[in-house]
Design an enzyme around this catalytic site. Sequence first.
Site, PDB file in Angstrom:
ATOM      1  N   GLY A 125      67.190  52.535 -69.425  1.00  0.00           N
ATOM      2  CA  GLY A 125      67.034  53.889 -68.905  1.00  0.00           C
ATOM      3  C   GLY A 125      65.725  54.081 -68.155  1.00  0.00           C
ATOM      4  O   GLY A 125      65.661  54.853 -67.198  1.00  0.00           O
TER       5      GLY A 125
ATOM      6  N   ASP B 154      76.446  55.989 -78.852  1.00  0.00           N
ATOM      7  CA  ASP B 154      77.559  56.347 -79.742  1.00  0.00           C
ATOM      8  C   ASP B 154      78.595  57.226 -79.047  1.00  0.00           C
ATOM      9  O   ASP B 154      79.730  57.326 -79.499  1.00  0.00           O
ATOM     10  CB  ASP B 154      77.018  57.022 -81.013  1.00  0.00           C
ATOM     11  CG  ASP B 154      76.048  58.152 -80.699  1.00  0.00           C
ATOM     12  OD1 ASP B 154      76.467  59.149 -80.095  1.00  0.00           O
ATOM     13  OD2 ASP B 154      74.855  58.019 -81.039  1.00  0.00           O
TER      14      ASP B 154
ATOM     15  N   TYR C 266      73.207  67.502 -84.279  1.00  0.00           N
ATOM     16  CA  TYR C 266      72.302  66.882 -83.305  1.00  0.00           C
ATOM     17  C   TYR C 266      72.907  66.876 -81.904  1.00  0.00           C
ATOM     18  O   TYR C 266      72.269  67.270 -80.923  1.00  0.00           O
ATOM     19  CB  TYR C 266      72.000  65.450 -83.759  1.00  0.00           C
ATOM     20  CG  TYR C 266      71.227  64.647 -82.759  1.00  0.00           C
ATOM     21  CD1 TYR C 266      69.844  64.740 -82.676  1.00  0.00           C
ATOM     22  CD2 TYR C 266      71.883  63.780 -81.883  1.00  0.00           C
ATOM     23  CE1 TYR C 266      69.133  63.995 -81.752  1.00  0.00           C
ATOM     24  CE2 TYR C 266      71.176  63.040 -80.954  1.00  0.00           C
ATOM     25  CZ  TYR C 266      69.800  63.152 -80.890  1.00  0.00           C
ATOM     26  OH  TYR C 266      69.106  62.417 -79.963  1.00  0.00           O
TER      27      TYR C 266
ATOM     28  N   TYR D  99      68.836  62.941 -91.122  1.00  0.00           N
ATOM     29  CA  TYR D  99      67.657  62.451 -90.410  1.00  0.00           C
ATOM     30  C   TYR D  99      66.452  62.596 -91.339  1.00  0.00           C
ATOM     31  O   TYR D  99      66.450  63.455 -92.234  1.00  0.00           O
ATOM     32  CB  TYR D  99      67.430  63.224 -89.110  1.00  0.00           C
ATOM     33  CG  TYR D  99      68.341  62.789 -87.980  1.00  0.00           C
ATOM     34  CD1 TYR D  99      68.821  61.483 -87.904  1.00  0.00           C
ATOM     35  CD2 TYR D  99      68.719  63.668 -86.988  1.00  0.00           C
ATOM     36  CE1 TYR D  99      69.645  61.079 -86.870  1.00  0.00           C
ATOM     37  CE2 TYR D  99      69.548  63.277 -85.946  1.00  0.00           C
ATOM     38  CZ  TYR D  99      70.007  61.972 -85.901  1.00  0.00           C
ATOM     39  OH  TYR D  99      70.816  61.570 -84.880  1.00  0.00           O
TER      40      TYR D  99
ATOM     41  N   ASP E 254      68.822  60.714 -75.186  1.00  0.00           N
ATOM     42  CA  ASP E 254      69.317  60.577 -76.562  1.00  0.00           C
ATOM     43  C   ASP E 254      68.976  59.175 -77.034  1.00  0.00           C
ATOM     44  O   ASP E 254      69.830  58.298 -77.135  1.00  0.00           O
ATOM     45  CB  ASP E 254      70.835  60.808 -76.583  1.00  0.00           C
ATOM     46  CG  ASP E 254      71.414  60.593 -77.967  1.00  0.00           C
ATOM     47  OD1 ASP E 254      70.669  60.680 -78.951  1.00  0.00           O
ATOM     48  OD2 ASP E 254      72.627  60.314 -78.058  1.00  0.00           O
ATOM     49  N   SER E 255      67.687  58.954 -77.270  1.00  0.00           N
ATOM     50  CA  SER E 255      67.236  57.597 -77.573  1.00  0.00           C
ATOM     51  C   SER E 255      67.080  57.413 -79.074  1.00  0.00           C
ATOM     52  O   SER E 255      67.026  58.380 -79.830  1.00  0.00           O
ATOM     53  CB  SER E 255      65.883  57.340 -76.906  1.00  0.00           C
ATOM     54  OG  SER E 255      64.872  57.978 -77.624  1.00  0.00           O
ATOM     55  N   SER E 256      66.998  56.159 -79.460  1.00  0.00           N
ATOM     56  CA  SER E 256      66.597  55.856 -80.828  1.00  0.00           C
ATOM     57  C   SER E 256      65.096  56.150 -80.957  1.00  0.00           C
ATOM     58  O   SER E 256      64.432  56.520 -79.975  1.00  0.00           O
ATOM     59  CB  SER E 256      66.940  54.407 -81.164  1.00  0.00           C
ATOM     60  OG  SER E 256      67.101  53.629 -80.008  1.00  0.00           O
ATOM     61  N   ASP E 257      64.551  55.982 -82.153  1.00  0.00           N
ATOM     62  CA  ASP E 257      63.143  56.309 -82.386  1.00  0.00           C
ATOM     63  C   ASP E 257      62.237  55.343 -81.615  1.00  0.00           C
ATOM     64  O   ASP E 257      62.683  54.277 -81.176  1.00  0.00           O
ATOM     65  CB  ASP E 257      62.857  56.274 -83.897  1.00  0.00           C
ATOM     66  CG  ASP E 257      63.491  57.462 -84.598  1.00  0.00           C
ATOM     67  OD1 ASP E 257      63.352  58.578 -84.078  1.00  0.00           O
ATOM     68  OD2 ASP E 257      64.152  57.278 -85.633  1.00  0.00           O
TER      69      ASP E 257
END
Length: 302
Positions: free
Chosen positions: A144, A92, A67, A229, A161-164
Site C-alpha cells: 500500500g 479479510d 470495526y 481488540y 485498514d492495516s494490521s498493527d
Amino acid sequence: MNGLKEGWFSELSSLWPGISLSLQVNEVLHSEKSDYQDILVLQTKSHGRALILDGIIQCTESDEFAYQEMISFLPLCSHPSPKKVLIVGGGDGGVAREVAKHPDVESIVQVEIDSHVLDVSKKFLPFMGAGLTNPKLTLHVGDGFRFMAQHRHEFDVIITDSSDPVGPAVCLFQQSYFESMREALKPGGIVCSQAGTVWANIDIVAQTFQHCHQTFRKASFAYAAVPTYPTGQIGFVLGSLSPETNFKEPLRIFSETELDSFNMNYYSAEVHRAAFILPRFARKALDEIVSNVTDEANTGDR
Ligand code: SAM
C-alpha cells in the site's frame, strides 16, 4: 510462538505488555506462514471464527462488524460525495463489504500486500471474504505504501485498514505515508486509518494523530468498542483536505430503515457523533499535539 496452548489462543504482544486476551479454541481451521506473516484461522468456542496474523487478532466473527462499519462509515459520512474509495490492507474483505453499502460509492480500489490473506478469507471467513468479490471492487496485490506514491488526485476517501505497526504495516503509520495519501486524494478528500487504542498505545495514537494533524487541514480522532481488540477498543485518525470538514457531525445521515436494509448493527449518526468524545486523558494528549503546532490555519478539530 503462535499463542496456542491447552485449547486456548492467547494474544501476546509487546504492544500491550503484561496483558493478553484469550479465546477458547474448538478447532484450528488453517495455519500457514506466508511471505509476510503467520496466518491462523480458528474456530473459537464463543466468538465464531477468528483471523490471527502474526499472533494478533485481526477480527472475530462475533464483533468484526463494529470495526468494519466504523472505519468505513466515519469517513464516508464525513464526505459530501464519496464516489471513489481506496482501501489499503483490509485483506479479510470486511471493509470492502461495508464501503460497498454506501449508495454514493461507485468504485472501490483495494491494495492488500498478502494474497494468502485474501485466499484464506474467501475460503474460511466468507462473511467477510465475500466483500472481496463485490462488483464495485478492483483488487490489487501489493504494498500500500508503494501503491500510494504512484497515484495522484484519484480518490475521494482513503481507508487504511492495516494490521498493527509491526511487520509489513510499519510503513503505513509513518508521516511520509500520510503525505502520500494527501497527494492521492481528490480536492476535499478524506482519510481514515486504524490507530491503536488509547489505553494500551497512547504513544502510537498520539504519533499517528500528529502525522495526520501535520499533513491535513483538519484532523480528528474517534474510537469504537470492539471486545476482542486489546483493551476492548480501537481508534481511528481522520484527516481532511477541506478546512470545512467537521468530523463530529455526519453530512450523510441514514435512517433506521436504511441502516437495517444495509444490515448495519453498530454505526448510526448518534454513534458517529459520540465516537469523537474522548476521555480527558486522551483528549489532553491530543490537545497537546495541536497546541504545539503554531500554524493557526492548521488547527485541529477534536
Ligand atoms: N481489522 C484489523 C486490525 O485492525 O487488526 C486489520 C485487518 S486486515 C486483515 C490487515 C491487513 O493489512 C492484513 O491482511 C495485512 O496483510 C495488510 N497489510 C499490512 N501491511 C500492508 C501494506 N504495507 N500494504 C498493504 N496491506 C498491508
